[in-house]
Write a protein that holds these residues in place. Structure first.
Motif, PDB file in Angstrom:
ATOM      1  N   LEU A 150     -26.409  29.674 -61.723  1.00  0.00           N
ATOM      2  CA  LEU A 150     -26.661  30.211 -63.062  1.00  0.00           C
ATOM      3  C   LEU A 150     -27.763  31.263 -62.984  1.00  0.00           C
ATOM      4  O   LEU A 150     -28.868  30.975 -62.505  1.00  0.00           O
ATOM      5  N   PRO A 151     -27.517  32.495 -63.433  1.00  0.00           N
ATOM      6  CA  PRO A 151     -28.582  33.513 -63.408  1.00  0.00           C
ATOM      7  C   PRO A 151     -29.761  33.075 -64.271  1.00  0.00           C
ATOM      8  O   PRO A 151     -29.585  32.614 -65.399  1.00  0.00           O
ATOM      9  N   ALA A 152     -30.973  33.214 -63.735  1.00  0.00           N
ATOM     10  CA  ALA A 152     -32.161  32.733 -64.446  1.00  0.00           C
ATOM     11  C   ALA A 152     -33.108  33.853 -64.839  1.00  0.00           C
ATOM     12  O   ALA A 152     -34.082  33.605 -65.549  1.00  0.00           O
ATOM     13  N   GLY A 153     -32.815  35.071 -64.388  1.00  0.00           N
ATOM     14  CA  GLY A 153     -33.800  36.138 -64.534  1.00  0.00           C
ATOM     15  C   GLY A 153     -34.253  36.418 -65.944  1.00  0.00           C
ATOM     16  O   GLY A 153     -35.433  36.730 -66.176  1.00  0.00           O
ATOM     17  N   ASP A 154     -33.345  36.325 -66.933  1.00  0.00           N
ATOM     18  CA  ASP A 154     -33.746  36.663 -68.290  1.00  0.00           C
ATOM     19  C   ASP A 154     -33.998  35.439 -69.163  1.00  0.00           C
ATOM     20  O   ASP A 154     -34.169  35.555 -70.371  1.00  0.00           O
ATOM     21  N   LEU A 155     -34.020  34.249 -68.556  1.00  0.00           N
ATOM     22  CA  LEU A 155     -34.400  33.057 -69.309  1.00  0.00           C
ATOM     23  C   LEU A 155     -35.905  33.063 -69.549  1.00  0.00           C
ATOM     24  O   LEU A 155     -36.676  33.572 -68.726  1.00  0.00           O
ATOM     25  N   PRO A 156     -36.367  32.487 -70.651  1.00  0.00           N
ATOM     26  CA  PRO A 156     -37.818  32.429 -70.885  1.00  0.00           C
ATOM     27  C   PRO A 156     -38.512  31.644 -69.781  1.00  0.00           C
ATOM     28  O   PRO A 156     -37.941  30.691 -69.233  1.00  0.00           O
ATOM     29  N   PRO A 157     -39.738  32.016 -69.438  1.00  0.00           N
ATOM     30  CA  PRO A 157     -40.442  31.298 -68.374  1.00  0.00           C
ATOM     31  C   PRO A 157     -41.005  29.961 -68.852  1.00  0.00           C
ATOM     32  O   PRO A 157     -41.517  29.855 -69.975  1.00  0.00           O
ATOM     33  N   TYR A 158     -40.884  28.956 -68.012  1.00  0.00           N
ATOM     34  CA  TYR A 158     -41.542  27.667 -68.267  1.00  0.00           C
ATOM     35  C   TYR A 158     -42.945  27.788 -67.689  1.00  0.00           C
ATOM     36  O   TYR A 158     -43.265  27.255 -66.637  1.00  0.00           O
ATOM     37  N   ASP A 159     -43.800  28.499 -68.403  1.00  0.00           N
ATOM     38  CA  ASP A 159     -45.091  28.898 -67.860  1.00  0.00           C
ATOM     39  C   ASP A 159     -46.206  27.960 -68.307  1.00  0.00           C
ATOM     40  O   ASP A 159     -45.973  26.941 -68.970  1.00  0.00           O
ATOM     41  N   ALA A 202     -46.358  21.499 -61.596  1.00  0.00           N
ATOM     42  CA  ALA A 202     -45.131  22.134 -62.069  1.00  0.00           C
ATOM     43  C   ALA A 202     -45.054  23.592 -61.635  1.00  0.00           C
ATOM     44  O   ALA A 202     -44.012  24.058 -61.155  1.00  0.00           O
ATOM     45  N   LEU A 203     -46.148  24.315 -61.780  1.00  0.00           N
ATOM     46  CA  LEU A 203     -46.148  25.743 -61.481  1.00  0.00           C
ATOM     47  C   LEU A 203     -46.096  26.034 -59.985  1.00  0.00           C
ATOM     48  O   LEU A 203     -45.761  27.148 -59.586  1.00  0.00           O
ATOM     49  N   ALA A 204     -46.418  25.054 -59.163  1.00  0.00           N
ATOM     50  CA  ALA A 204     -46.373  25.243 -57.709  1.00  0.00           C
ATOM     51  C   ALA A 204     -44.960  25.121 -57.147  1.00  0.00           C
ATOM     52  O   ALA A 204     -44.729  25.441 -55.981  1.00  0.00           O
ATOM     53  N   GLN A 205     -44.013  24.682 -57.947  1.00  0.00           N
ATOM     54  CA  GLN A 205     -42.653  24.434 -57.464  1.00  0.00           C
ATOM     55  C   GLN A 205     -41.807  25.707 -57.498  1.00  0.00           C
ATOM     56  O   GLN A 205     -42.093  26.643 -58.246  1.00  0.00           O
ATOM     57  N   PRO A 238     -39.702  24.783 -63.075  1.00  0.00           N
ATOM     58  CA  PRO A 238     -39.834  23.903 -61.904  1.00  0.00           C
ATOM     59  C   PRO A 238     -38.512  23.261 -61.482  1.00  0.00           C
ATOM     60  O   PRO A 238     -37.776  22.712 -62.302  1.00  0.00           O
ATOM     61  N   LEU A 239     -38.271  23.290 -60.197  1.00  0.00           N
ATOM     62  CA  LEU A 239     -37.030  22.778 -59.630  1.00  0.00           C
ATOM     63  C   LEU A 239     -36.819  21.298 -59.917  1.00  0.00           C
ATOM     64  O   LEU A 239     -35.680  20.853 -60.083  1.00  0.00           O
ATOM     65  N   SER A 240     -37.866  20.498 -60.004  1.00  0.00           N
ATOM     66  CA  SER A 240     -37.705  19.047 -60.139  1.00  0.00           C
ATOM     67  C   SER A 240     -37.464  18.599 -61.579  1.00  0.00           C
ATOM     68  O   SER A 240     -37.200  17.418 -61.817  1.00  0.00           O
ATOM     69  N   TYR A 241     -37.540  19.519 -62.545  1.00  0.00           N
ATOM     70  CA  TYR A 241     -37.536  19.092 -63.943  1.00  0.00           C
ATOM     71  C   TYR A 241     -36.233  18.393 -64.335  1.00  0.00           C
ATOM     72  O   TYR A 241     -36.247  17.304 -64.931  1.00  0.00           O
ATOM     73  N   ASP A 242     -35.096  18.990 -64.028  1.00  0.00           N
ATOM     74  CA  ASP A 242     -33.834  18.436 -64.518  1.00  0.00           C
ATOM     75  C   ASP A 242     -33.437  17.153 -63.810  1.00  0.00           C
ATOM     76  O   ASP A 242     -32.849  16.258 -64.435  1.00  0.00           O
ATOM     77  N   ILE A 243     -33.734  17.015 -62.531  1.00  0.00           N
ATOM     78  CA  ILE A 243     -33.397  15.748 -61.875  1.00  0.00           C
ATOM     79  C   ILE A 243     -34.299  14.639 -62.409  1.00  0.00           C
ATOM     80  O   ILE A 243     -33.858  13.490 -62.567  1.00  0.00           O
ATOM     81  N   ALA A 244     -35.550  14.957 -62.734  1.00  0.00           N
ATOM     82  CA  ALA A 244     -36.420  13.964 -63.364  1.00  0.00           C
ATOM     83  C   ALA A 244     -35.862  13.546 -64.719  1.00  0.00           C
ATOM     84  O   ALA A 244     -35.889  12.360 -65.082  1.00  0.00           O
ATOM     85  N   SER A 245     -35.343  14.503 -65.490  1.00  0.00           N
ATOM     86  CA  SER A 245     -34.754  14.188 -66.793  1.00  0.00           C
ATOM     87  C   SER A 245     -33.548  13.275 -66.646  1.00  0.00           C
ATOM     88  O   SER A 245     -33.330  12.377 -67.461  1.00  0.00           O
ATOM     89  N   LEU A 246     -32.749  13.515 -65.609  1.00  0.00           N
ATOM     90  CA  LEU A 246     -31.514  12.757 -65.427  1.00  0.00           C
ATOM     91  C   LEU A 246     -31.769  11.319 -65.019  1.00  0.00           C
ATOM     92  O   LEU A 246     -31.171  10.387 -65.570  1.00  0.00           O
ATOM     93  N   ILE A 247     -32.661  11.107 -64.056  1.00  0.00           N
ATOM     94  CA  ILE A 247     -32.804   9.754 -63.514  1.00  0.00           C
ATOM     95  C   ILE A 247     -33.845   8.920 -64.264  1.00  0.00           C
ATOM     96  O   ILE A 247     -33.834   7.689 -64.153  1.00  0.00           O
ATOM     97  N   ARG A 248     -34.732   9.566 -65.030  1.00  0.00           N
ATOM     98  CA  ARG A 248     -35.643   8.833 -65.913  1.00  0.00           C
ATOM     99  C   ARG A 248     -35.395   9.315 -67.328  1.00  0.00           C
ATOM    100  O   ARG A 248     -36.119  10.105 -67.886  1.00  0.00           O
ATOM    101  N   ASP A 249     -34.330   8.801 -67.873  1.00  0.00           N
ATOM    102  CA  ASP A 249     -33.723   9.327 -69.083  1.00  0.00           C
ATOM    103  C   ASP A 249     -34.469   8.877 -70.334  1.00  0.00           C
ATOM    104  O   ASP A 249     -35.138   7.845 -70.345  1.00  0.00           O
TER     105      ASP A 249
END
Length: 357
Positions: A150-159, A202-205, A238-249
């Motif tokens: 999925l192209p991410a370039g124009d998505l808002p930053p999770y800053d 989060a920002l280091a990922q 951050p790369l880990s955000y969605d897998i964290a959402s999935l497994i700790r729902d």
């Protein structure tokens, strides 16, 4: 395999009501025109689901037993143009999002493909072990594909600013409004230290497209499986955000052994796909737990806000699940120990300290 899940509110059976007669009239006019080419029967319109926002979804019957979904997303609450554009991009990336059949982005109305009546939440509540494993592994494969294609370039930053705005919901709505607790300077300092650690982690990922609510309530059992919903708040982060959402729902809990098993499967698939996960799974698991903690603190604030501001008190029933998630992580990592005295008054009991790392 054991899991716990609440009984969801019966939103789908609620009658269709309109607070704004003018919007009701505009909806009826638009739907009559949008439904005509497909032969959708206006008289069959009925509630399909509602969510934590002002968006609502209805179901329509059509020829040959077909059904479609009608979205009502008030412009003051939702950017329908963004949602519709994302739906198309997700499909172009090879994932299953609802096809847009007709839309008026300015008014916030859309006629969408019906991807099915069964959410992962419903399916997992009744699933045997083999079925649950198949569903969750499909969700993990789809997530890796999402992050890879999925192209991410124009998505808002999770800053930094967004992460901190989310965290600020916890003291405002959960601590102060729900529990009536006012923090003094000591508590504020503890909170600031915890926020600084979580934001820095989060920002280091590595940065990837983030769904931001990749959980079983927003995944539908479909072919191809799963169909992905509620993606309008996607960002790059951050790369880990969605897998964290999935497994700790937010609405479904698993034994930690099962959480780790699925995290390992994701980690291995992500490495094979060329995503920049850490070489050491232990470090990746720490990232998942810390990212999940940021999310759970945010969600506690959101659920209490839904109760007090929006008149949706049933969300508050899941607070114990999140307090449990947060307490477990704060107990495991010594740098997060400052959070424990802030959580204890919310859980109603003292927490014994015992750190793993």
């Amino acid at each position: 395999m054991t899991a716990t899940a609440p009984t969801p509110p019966a939103a789908a059976q609620a009658p269709i009501t309109w607070a704004d007669p003018a919007r009701h009239a505009a909806f009826d006019r638009w739907l009559a025109e949008a439904a005509a080419p497909g032969g959708w029967r206006l008289a069959s319109l009925r509630a399909a689901s509602a969510d934590a926002s002002a968006r609502r979804y209805f179901r329509l019957d059509g020829p040959g037993g077909a059904t479609a979904i009608v979205m009502d997303a008030p412009p003051h609450d939702s950017d329908s143009g963004h949602f519709l554009a994302l739906a198309r991009r997700i499909r172009e990336a090879g994932l299953h999002a609802p096809e847009v059949l007709a839309a008026d982005a300015a008014q916030g109305f859309a006629l969408l493909e019906d991807v099915g009546p069964h959410s992962y939440l419903d399916a997992l509540r009744e699933a045997d072990t083999a079925t649950a494993q198949r569903l969750m592994r499909d969700a993990i494969r789809a997530l890796v594909h999402w992050q890879q294609h999925l192209p991410a370039g124009d998505l808002p930053p999770y800053d930094d600013a967004l992460l901190r705005r989310e965290l600020a919901l916890f003291p405002e709505w959960c601590v102060q409004r729900e529990h009536g607790i006012t923090w003094g300077p000591t508590e504020q300092a503890r909170w600031q230290k915890v926020c600084d650690l979580l934001v820095a982690s989060a920002l280091a990922q590595p940065v990837v497209p983030v769904h931001r609510d990749y959980m079983v309530r927003n995944l539908m059992v479909s072919d191809p499986n799963p169909a992905v919903l509620d993606f309008q708040d996607a960002v790059r982060g951050p790369l880990s955000y969605d897998i964290a959402s999935l497994i700790r729902d937010a609405f479904f809990s698993w034994e930690e052994e099962q959480e780790i098993d699925w995290a390992v499967r994701y980690w291995d698939a992500a490495r094979q796909a060329g995503l920049a996960v850490p070489e050491d799974f232990g470090e990746f698991w720490r990232q998942v737990e810390w990212m999940g903690l940021q999310r759970h603190l945010k969600v506690m604030g959101i659920f209490c806000r839904l109760k007090h501001r929006d008149g949706k008190p049933h969300y508050r029933e899941d607070l114990p699940r999140f307090i449990g998630y947060a307490t477990k992580v704060a107990m495991r990592y010594r740098p997060l120990a400052e959070l424990l005295p802030l959580l204890e008054p919310l859980g109603g009991h003292a927490v014994a300290r015992g750190y793993t790392f």
